[in-house]
Design an enzyme around this catalytic site. Structure first.
Site, PDB file in Angstrom:
ATOM      1  N   ASP A 113      -4.769   1.201  -3.795  1.00 45.20           N
ATOM      2  CA  ASP A 113      -3.479   1.019  -3.123  1.00 45.20           C
ATOM      3  C   ASP A 113      -3.595  -0.153  -2.167  1.00 45.20           C
ATOM      4  O   ASP A 113      -4.679  -0.423  -1.637  1.00 45.20           O
ATOM      5  CB  ASP A 113      -3.080   2.281  -2.355  1.00 45.20           C
ATOM      6  CG  ASP A 113      -2.590   3.396  -3.257  1.00 45.20           C
ATOM      7  OD1 ASP A 113      -2.125   3.110  -4.374  1.00 45.20           O
ATOM      8  OD2 ASP A 113      -2.665   4.568  -2.842  1.00 45.20           O
ATOM      9  N   ASP A 129       3.083   2.733  -8.219  1.00 45.71           N
ATOM     10  CA  ASP A 129       3.867   3.689  -7.433  1.00 45.71           C
ATOM     11  C   ASP A 129       5.310   3.214  -7.287  1.00 45.71           C
ATOM     12  O   ASP A 129       6.255   3.997  -7.423  1.00 45.71           O
ATOM     13  CB  ASP A 129       3.267   3.866  -6.034  1.00 45.71           C
ATOM     14  CG  ASP A 129       1.850   4.409  -6.039  1.00 45.71           C
ATOM     15  OD1 ASP A 129       1.472   5.092  -7.012  1.00 45.71           O
ATOM     16  OD2 ASP A 129       1.117   4.136  -5.067  1.00 45.71           O
TER      17      ASP A 129
END
Length: 158
Positions: A113, A129
Protein backbone atom coordinates in the site's frame (compact mmCIF):
# COMPACT_ATOMS: atom_id res chain seq x y z
CA UNK A 1 -17.66 -6.13 -25.98
CA UNK A 2 -16.64 -8.40 -23.10
CA UNK A 3 -13.07 -8.41 -24.43
CA UNK A 4 -12.88 -4.62 -24.05
CA UNK A 5 -13.86 -4.81 -20.38
CA UNK A 6 -11.38 -7.63 -19.74
CA UNK A 7 -8.61 -5.65 -21.44
CA UNK A 8 -9.44 -2.66 -19.23
CA UNK A 9 -9.24 -4.95 -16.19
CA UNK A 10 -5.87 -6.27 -17.35
CA UNK A 11 -4.52 -2.76 -17.92
CA UNK A 12 -5.63 -1.69 -14.45
CA UNK A 13 -3.99 -4.78 -12.93
CA UNK A 14 -0.81 -3.81 -14.78
CA UNK A 15 -1.04 -0.22 -13.52
CA UNK A 16 -1.53 -1.45 -9.96
CA UNK A 17 1.49 -3.74 -10.14
CA UNK A 18 3.63 -1.05 -11.77
CA UNK A 19 2.82 1.53 -9.07
CA UNK A 20 3.56 -1.06 -6.39
CA UNK A 21 6.89 -1.88 -8.06
CA UNK A 22 7.83 1.83 -8.22
CA UNK A 23 6.85 2.27 -4.58
CA UNK A 24 9.02 -0.60 -3.36
CA UNK A 25 11.91 0.44 -5.64
CA UNK A 26 11.91 4.11 -4.61
CA UNK A 27 10.54 4.37 -1.07
CA UNK A 28 11.98 2.51 1.90
CA UNK A 29 9.57 0.42 3.96
CA UNK A 30 7.80 2.75 6.39
CA UNK A 31 9.16 5.89 4.69
CA UNK A 32 6.82 8.69 3.63
CA UNK A 33 7.39 11.05 0.71
CA UNK A 34 5.16 14.08 0.35
CA UNK A 35 3.49 14.33 -3.04
CA UNK A 36 0.72 16.93 -2.82
CA UNK A 37 1.33 18.87 0.43
CA UNK A 38 -1.63 18.72 2.77
CA UNK A 39 -3.42 16.29 0.47
CA UNK A 40 -1.49 13.14 -0.50
CA UNK A 41 1.75 11.39 0.43
CA UNK A 42 3.34 8.13 -0.61
CA UNK A 43 4.13 5.72 2.22
CA UNK A 44 5.50 2.24 1.59
CA UNK A 45 3.76 -0.22 3.92
CA UNK A 46 3.02 -3.92 3.97
CA UNK A 47 -0.58 -4.85 4.70
CA UNK A 48 -1.45 -8.42 5.70
CA UNK A 49 -5.10 -7.55 6.27
CA UNK A 50 -7.79 -5.36 4.79
CA UNK A 51 -8.52 -1.68 5.45
CA UNK A 52 -7.75 -0.63 9.01
CA UNK A 53 -5.79 -3.93 9.28
CA UNK A 54 -9.03 -5.89 9.60
CA UNK A 55 -8.40 -9.65 9.56
CA UNK A 56 -4.66 -9.03 9.69
CA UNK A 57 -2.67 -12.15 8.88
CA UNK A 58 -5.70 -14.16 7.70
CA UNK A 59 -4.26 -14.84 4.22
CA UNK A 60 -6.31 -17.97 3.59
CA UNK A 61 -9.48 -15.98 4.13
CA UNK A 62 -8.37 -13.46 1.48
CA UNK A 63 -7.31 -16.24 -0.92
CA UNK A 64 -10.68 -17.98 -0.64
CA UNK A 65 -12.76 -14.80 -0.86
CA UNK A 66 -10.78 -13.55 -3.86
CA UNK A 67 -11.14 -16.82 -5.77
CA UNK A 68 -14.90 -16.81 -5.10
CA UNK A 69 -15.28 -13.14 -6.11
CA UNK A 70 -13.23 -13.59 -9.30
CA UNK A 71 -15.18 -16.72 -10.27
CA UNK A 72 -18.58 -15.06 -9.69
CA UNK A 73 -17.57 -11.85 -11.49
CA UNK A 74 -16.21 -13.76 -14.50
CA UNK A 75 -19.37 -15.90 -14.63
CA UNK A 76 -21.63 -12.83 -14.59
CA UNK A 77 -19.50 -11.04 -17.19
CA UNK A 78 -19.36 -14.04 -19.55
CA UNK A 79 -23.09 -14.80 -19.22
CA UNK A 80 -23.93 -11.07 -19.55
CA UNK A 81 -26.67 -11.61 -16.97
CA UNK A 82 -27.47 -7.93 -16.41
CA UNK A 83 -27.02 -6.03 -19.69
CA UNK A 84 -26.02 -2.77 -18.01
CA UNK A 85 -22.89 -0.79 -18.85
CA UNK A 86 -22.63 0.53 -15.27
CA UNK A 87 -22.85 -2.98 -13.89
CA UNK A 88 -20.32 -4.35 -16.38
CA UNK A 89 -17.86 -1.53 -15.72
CA UNK A 90 -18.30 -2.04 -11.98
CA UNK A 91 -17.63 -5.76 -12.23
CA UNK A 92 -14.58 -5.19 -14.46
CA UNK A 93 -13.13 -2.78 -11.90
CA UNK A 94 -13.86 -5.14 -9.01
CA UNK A 95 -12.13 -7.90 -10.98
CA UNK A 96 -9.05 -5.73 -11.51
CA UNK A 97 -8.87 -4.66 -7.87
CA UNK A 98 -9.33 -8.17 -6.53
CA UNK A 99 -6.69 -9.67 -8.82
CA UNK A 100 -4.22 -6.80 -8.24
CA UNK A 101 -4.15 -7.42 -4.49
CA UNK A 102 -4.35 -11.21 -4.95
CA UNK A 103 -1.12 -11.12 -6.95
CA UNK A 104 0.62 -9.39 -4.03
CA UNK A 105 -0.75 -11.82 -1.47
CA UNK A 106 0.36 -14.84 -3.51
CA UNK A 107 3.74 -13.43 -4.49
CA UNK A 108 4.72 -11.55 -1.33
CA UNK A 109 2.44 -12.70 1.48
CA UNK A 110 1.18 -9.13 1.94
CA UNK A 111 -0.23 -6.24 -0.08
CA UNK A 112 1.88 -3.19 -0.90
CA UNK A 113 0.00 0.00 0.00
CA UNK A 114 1.24 3.52 -0.68
CA UNK A 115 -1.36 6.28 -0.96
CA UNK A 116 -1.82 8.20 2.28
CA UNK A 117 -4.36 11.00 2.50
CA UNK A 118 -3.25 13.89 4.69
CA UNK A 119 -6.58 15.70 4.95
CA UNK A 120 -8.49 12.80 6.53
CA UNK A 121 -7.55 9.89 8.77
CA UNK A 122 -7.96 7.06 6.28
CA UNK A 123 -6.13 3.76 5.78
CA UNK A 124 -3.16 3.78 3.41
CA UNK A 125 -4.33 2.23 0.14
CA UNK A 126 -3.20 1.32 -3.40
CA UNK A 127 -4.44 1.38 -7.00
CA UNK A 128 -6.24 -1.97 -6.66
CA UNK A 129 -8.13 -0.73 -3.61
CA UNK A 130 -9.15 2.43 -5.45
CA UNK A 131 -10.31 0.56 -8.54
CA UNK A 132 -12.29 -1.89 -6.41
CA UNK A 133 -14.08 0.91 -4.54
CA UNK A 134 -14.90 2.70 -7.80
CA UNK A 135 -16.26 -0.61 -9.14
CA UNK A 136 -18.56 -0.97 -6.15
CA UNK A 137 -19.68 2.66 -6.66
CA UNK A 138 -20.54 1.87 -10.30
CA UNK A 139 -22.70 -1.04 -9.18
CA UNK A 140 -24.46 1.21 -6.65
CA UNK A 141 -25.12 3.70 -9.45
CA UNK A 142 -26.56 0.87 -11.54
CA UNK A 143 -28.81 -0.20 -8.64
CA UNK A 144 -29.99 3.39 -8.06
CA UNK A 145 -30.75 3.82 -11.76
CA UNK A 146 -32.62 0.49 -11.80
CA UNK A 147 -34.66 1.52 -8.76
CA UNK A 148 -35.48 4.88 -10.35
CA UNK A 149 -36.39 3.22 -13.64
CA UNK A 150 -38.65 0.73 -11.84
CA UNK A 151 -40.43 3.61 -10.10
CA UNK A 152 -40.79 5.47 -13.40
CA UNK A 153 -41.93 2.30 -15.19
CA UNK A 154 -39.00 2.36 -17.59
CA UNK A 155 -36.13 0.00 -18.39
CA UNK A 156 -32.96 1.57 -16.93
CA UNK A 157 -30.43 -1.11 -17.82
CA UNK A 158 -28.19 1.16 -19.91
Amino acid sequence: MLAVYLVISALLIGLDQWVKYLTVANIQLGETKEFLPGFLSFTNIRNTGAAWSLLEGKMWFFYIITVIVVAVVLYILVKNIHGSKWFTIGLSLILAGAIGNFIDRLRLGYVVDMFQTEFINFPIFNVADTVLVIGVACIFIYLILEEKAAKDGKDGTN
